[in-house]
Design a protein around this motif. Structure first.
Motif, PDB file in Angstrom:
ATOM      1  N   GLY A  35       0.816  -1.208   0.000  1.00 13.31           N
ATOM      2  CA  GLY A  35       0.000   0.000   0.000  1.00 13.31           C
ATOM      3  C   GLY A  35       0.849   1.257   0.000  1.00 13.31           C
ATOM      4  O   GLY A  35       0.562   2.212  -0.736  1.00 13.31           O
ATOM      5  N   LEU A  45      -6.179   3.458  -5.239  1.00 13.74           N
ATOM      6  CA  LEU A  45      -6.411   2.136  -4.668  1.00 13.74           C
ATOM      7  C   LEU A  45      -7.904   1.836  -4.683  1.00 13.74           C
ATOM      8  O   LEU A  45      -8.723   2.713  -4.371  1.00 13.74           O
ATOM      9  N   GLU A  56      -7.296  -6.075   2.344  1.00 17.76           N
ATOM     10  CA  GLU A  56      -7.467  -4.648   2.063  1.00 17.76           C
ATOM     11  C   GLU A  56      -7.214  -3.773   3.276  1.00 17.76           C
ATOM     12  O   GLU A  56      -6.698  -2.656   3.155  1.00 17.76           O
ATOM     13  N   TYR A  63      -1.164   2.404   2.746  1.00 17.01           N
ATOM     14  CA  TYR A  63      -1.401   3.436   1.736  1.00 17.01           C
ATOM     15  C   TYR A  63      -1.559   4.805   2.380  1.00 17.01           C
ATOM     16  O   TYR A  63      -0.965   5.798   1.929  1.00 17.01           O
TER      17      TYR A  63
END
Length: 353
Positions: A35, A45, A56, A63
């Motif tokens: 990420g 994303l 996720e 991220y």
């Protein structure tokens, strides 16, 4: 256009995976690194679920650990009525999220529909759905990075990549099979970018090929029309000058060759063919042979036909025979192979005027 990446998979200790997941405890950290690397590279994303069993959650954590994330960079795709509100830092940084309200209440609908929009997919562990995702990516040319070292569907897709055609090179597929280590997330970004560049270049080449084919088609059709006009021009030309065997024969020959070639070019355009030169040569030859057979039959019945007005009227038949012979040149050559006449003579002998 944004560069959208999906990182899919799972590493649930309560599930059974085939192949068995390995180094399961390292998966969350690896996903955070992925990420972070995607954020640094400027990718957007797309995520589907914040449940702990899926990857996720960790990917979003990594991220959003980077300050370079633009507003709306994290797209949340979930079935209608099942909006995800538990992603990390959603409350603290709501501007970074773009929650899309998908139609339908089944996750497969929103999930697989979104794959049409992504520029790359990363597979980490996972089961049947991850395996299907990998097959969809390979089938439709979506750049994919299948991490083999964690096992699961990611490993199975990686094994398939060694046997299937895709945008990754054999050296890049080999890199995907290496053990996960620090810096491996950078390889994920590099390989996805390289695959997308090859895909874009292939599209550009296909577009150039289509453009050249369209240009050749337009030129060929233009030449065919000019030849048709040349053949038809023999009619007023022969009527504009005094009748003679030379003028009449020249008009018949030129008309037959021109319309035969025009007929073949028209056939080629009708069939969306590309071999214009070959088709033109075959059409011209078919027109010439049909012309000789047709006119020889008339000469046998009326030897003086070329010197009188009958040759001018004969030109109307010759132009038609030439064009039809060029348009159906395959049938003409088929008849020649069977030693049959290419085209029968019209009923009754032609007179000399």
């Amino acid at each position: 256009m944004s560069k959208l990446i999906a990182v899919v998979g799972s590493a649930d200790p309560g599930r059974t995976y085939e192949p068995v997941l390995t180094a399961m405890e390292a998966v969350p950290q690896a996903c955070e690194e992925i990420g972070a690397a995607l954020a640094e590279a400027g990718y957007d994303l797309v995520v589907y679920s914040s449940e702990a069993q899926f990857v996720e959650d960790s990917v979003v954590t990594g991220y959003l650990s980077r300050d370079v994330v633009a507003p709306g960079s994290v797209q949340v795709r979930s079935p209608y009525g099942h909006g995800e509100r538990d992603f990390p830092m959603l409350a603290e940084r709501p501007e970074a999220f773009d929650v899309r309200h998908e139609s339908g209440d089944d996750w497969e609908s929103s999930y697989f529909r979104s794959l049409r929009e992504v520029q790359g997919v990363v597979l980490v562990g996972g089961g049947r759905s991850t395996m299907v995702t990998g097959m969809v990516c390979l089938a439709f040319g979506i750049p994919v990075y299948a991490i083999a070292s964690f096992g699961g569907a990611g490993r199975r897709v990686w094994e398939v990549m060694n046997r299937a055609s895709h945008h990754a090179t054999s050296a890049e597929v080999s890199i995907m099979g290496a053990e996960w280590s620090s810096g491996a997330a950078g390889h994920v970004v590099e390989l996805l970018r390289a695959q997308q560049e090859r895909k874009d270049e292939l599209r550009r080449q296909e577009a150039r090929t289509e453009s050249r084919a369209a240009w050749r088609s337009a030129v060929g059709i233009g030449i065919g029309l000019l030849l048709l006009c040349l053949g038809l021009a023999m009619i007023p030309l022969t009527y504009a000058v005094d009748a003679s065997a030379t003028i009449n024969l020249t008009g018949l020959v030129v008309g037959a060759l021109a319309t035969g070639t025009s007929g073949a070019i028209t056939r080629n355009a009708f069939d969306h063919g590309e071999h214009w030169a070959r088709t033109s040569a075959l059409g011209m030859s078919a027109g010439a042979i049909s012309f000789l057979l047709f006119v020889s039959a008339q000469l046998a019945a009326s030897p003086e036909i070329l010197t009188g007005e009958g040759a001018r009227r004969l030109l109307f038949f010759v132009l038609t025979v030439g064009f039809v012979s060029g348009f159906t040149f395959d049938a003409v050559y088929g008849r020649l192979k069977q030693a049959e006449p290419a085209l029968p003579a019209p009923p009754g002998p032609a007179n000399g005027g």
